[in-house]
Design a protein around this motif. Structure first.
Motif, mmCIF file in Angstrom:
data_model
loop_
_atom_site.group_PDB
_atom_site.id
_atom_site.type_symbol
_atom_site.label_atom_id
_atom_site.label_comp_id
_atom_site.label_asym_id
_atom_site.label_seq_id
_atom_site.Cartn_x
_atom_site.Cartn_y
_atom_site.Cartn_z
ATOM 1 N N MET A 160 2.955 4.739 2.605
ATOM 2 C CA MET A 160 3.948 5.248 3.385
ATOM 3 C C MET A 160 4.979 4.136 3.931
ATOM 4 S SD MET A 160 2.591 7.528 6.450
ATOM 5 C CE MET A 160 0.976 6.919 6.713
ATOM 6 N N LYS A 161 6.259 4.626 4.406
ATOM 7 C CA LYS A 161 7.120 3.587 4.830
ATOM 8 C C LYS A 161 7.020 3.178 6.022
ATOM 9 C CE LYS A 161 9.283 4.766 1.146
ATOM 10 N NZ LYS A 161 9.155 4.033 0.051
ATOM 11 N N LEU A 162 7.258 1.989 6.676
ATOM 12 C CA LEU A 162 6.880 1.326 7.927
ATOM 13 C C LEU A 162 7.669 2.167 8.866
ATOM 14 C CD1 LEU A 162 6.192 -0.664 5.708
ATOM 15 C CD2 LEU A 162 7.252 -2.702 7.108
ATOM 16 N N PRO B 173 0.524 -4.301 4.801
ATOM 17 C CA PRO B 173 -0.121 -3.029 4.623
ATOM 18 C C PRO B 173 -0.677 -2.143 5.951
ATOM 19 C CG PRO B 173 -1.108 -5.072 3.405
ATOM 20 C CD PRO B 173 0.149 -5.455 4.368
ATOM 21 N N ALA C 212 2.181 -0.205 6.788
ATOM 22 C CA ALA C 212 2.556 0.824 5.546
ATOM 23 C C ALA C 212 1.304 1.640 5.865
ATOM 24 C CB ALA C 212 2.446 0.047 4.214
ATOM 25 N N PHE C 213 0.443 1.587 6.332
ATOM 26 C CA PHE C 213 -0.954 2.698 6.751
ATOM 27 C C PHE C 213 -0.618 3.101 8.052
ATOM 28 C CE2 PHE C 213 -3.209 0.549 3.171
ATOM 29 C CZ PHE C 213 -3.643 1.788 2.459
#
Lengths: 161, 297
Positions: free
Chosen positions: B1-3, B38, B41-42
């Motif tokens: 995913m995008k931040l 990470p 991103a999650f």
């Protein structure tokens, strides 16, 4: 955010959001789609680029963190349409099939051989553990990198002879 | 995913970094970002502000004195890998570093980031605890030192306050002749370990162990020090029977978690096996020479 960095020898500007990863900046803002994005959380290695001489995962770095840096992507490994010796070795040894992981593996191998032109097979295998390839079974990739070492000897840094 | 959307600041001093942390609730420090990005991103975290300490050069560098080895929070794994003097001064740190993540991550990941992230399966926190390292923490009221055993509170949780940052750590001096080993098991090379064990001890001419230290990762909510195992080994001669009984004790001393990758029972068995391997490797260390594992250029 407005910042500059050097991409494959040319100064580029980025004015996007701070949350943009370097990978997305390269692809979406600068149109350099050679860098592939696989997992987006630092596992697959496909997005590897070279920042200030070191191979890094561009999905695990914000574009703003590259400010003032020298960034090299797969587009910067060769001049014009000619393959670099490393790329030519990949073709010779059939070291790619679908090609998705290849940009990350080429940038990783280029950084490795630039720093360690005499890297042995064990070292190459160790380093390659950070790049996932689901086509080749890795053996032709290792053979290609071993073959390309000659182009990095004597400070040639992977340039054609 | 995008931040998630976030603001970004790059302070020029530790004091400025602390002011930024004080000024925005939920702000997070970023250095190499190899654990934090990470998480972002999650979308497990969405800090409104990232405070990038990537330009704070006084958090770089290592120094070994008779009082121990001080590592700045921004020391990267690749720097430890290449520093032959550091590897001689702190051989357990060197042995551990060879297991940390992959080539590309090692070029950006930092010692301080791993400690502050506090993943119970991460190598550096385990070695900090097994070596009784001292953490150096900066905050609005000045600096404080925290014993590594008191630093980790739970998975991804440390005693760091919202407005504090880890600036470095000091590993105690490594006495000559000490034996050591770090063993871990991961599904793929460079992945997080399912479990890992660090051992180090002194050994007299008759082969009796002293000042034994045993640590474990991936075996509880924080990196663990296995004091019962240390006590079992202390003052005794190493041998197959002792290693085997101490391995059983090691398995009984840990409290591993069930997760997707392995259940608790499996991790417990791994701790016993890894402990045995570590003791054997440590005992046969002499054959590898004084300098420890190979140094990559």
């Amino acid at each position: 955010m407005a910042l500059q960095f050097t991409l494959n020898g040319k100064t580029v500007e980025f004015g996007g959001e701070a949350r943009t990863t370097l990978a997305d900046c390269l692809r979406h803002h600068l149109g350099q789609t050679g860098t592939h994005v696989g997992c987006e959380h630092g596992v697959c290695g496909a997005c590897t680029v070279i920042v200030d001489g070191e191979a890094v995962r561009s999905c695990l770095m914000l574009a703003v963190q590259a400010e003032g840096s020298q960034v090299t992507t797969v587009e910067g490994l060769s001049e014009g349409e000619d393959l670099s010796p490393l790329q030519a070795a990949f073709r010779k040894h059939h070291a790619l099939q679908c090609g998705f992981c290849t940009p990350g593996i080429l940038t990783t191998a280029h950084a490795l051989l630039t720093h360690e032109p005499d890297a042995d097979e064990e070292r190459i295998r160790h380093v390659l553990s950070g790049n996932i390839c689901r086509c080749t079974g890795y053996l032709p990739i290792i053979e290609a990198i071993l073959d390309a070492r000659a182009a990095y000897a004597d400070g040639r840094r992977g340039k054609p002879a | 995913m995008k931040l998630s959307r976030l603001e970004y600041a790059r302070p020029a001093s530790v004091a400025e970094a602390i002011e930024l942390l004080q000024g925005t609730e939920g702000a997070k420090i970023i250095a190499g970002g190899q654990s934090l990005i990470p998480v972002l991103a999650f979308r497990l975290a969405a800090p409104p502000l990232l405070v990038d300490i990537g330009k704070l050069d006084d958090l770089r560098g290592t120094e070994t004195t008779p009082a121990g080895t001080r590592l700045g929070a921004r020391v990267r794994w690749c720097e430890i890998e290449r520093d032959a003097a550091l590897r001689r001064a702190q051989p357990l740190l060197a042995a551990m570093t060879d297991h940390v993540a992959h080539y590309q991550v090692r070029n950006r990941g930092t010692v301080g980031g791993s400690l502050a992230h506090a993943d119970p399966a991460a190598e550096m926190p385990g070695v900090a605890v097994a070596c009784e390292a001292i953490m150096h923490v900066a905050g609005p009221a000045g600096s404080r030192d925290v014993r590594s055993e008191d630093f980790f509170e739970g998975p991804l949780q440390t005693v760091l306050a919202e407005d504090e940052l880890l600036v470095g750590l000091t590993l105690p001096p490594w006495p000559p002749g000490r034996r050591w080993a770090f063993e871990e098991f991961a599904l793929r090379r460079g992945d997080f370990a399912l479990a890992g064990v660090a051992v180090h001890y002194g050994r007299d001419a008759e082969g009796r162990m002293h000042d034994v230290r045993v640590g474990a990762i991936g075996a509880g909510e924080t990196p663990l020090r296995l004091r019962a195992v240390e006590a079992e080994l202390e003052g005794r001669k190493i041998g197959e029977t002792l290693i085997s009984s101490a391995a059983k004790l090691a398995a009984a001393s840990v409290d591993p978690m069930n997760d997707l990758h392995a259940d608790a029972e499996y991790r417990r068995a791994l701790v016993a096996t890894l402990f045995e391997r570590a003791m054997l490797r440590a005992e046969h260390r002499q054959e590898e020479g004084e300098n420890g594992p190979a140094v990559h250029p």
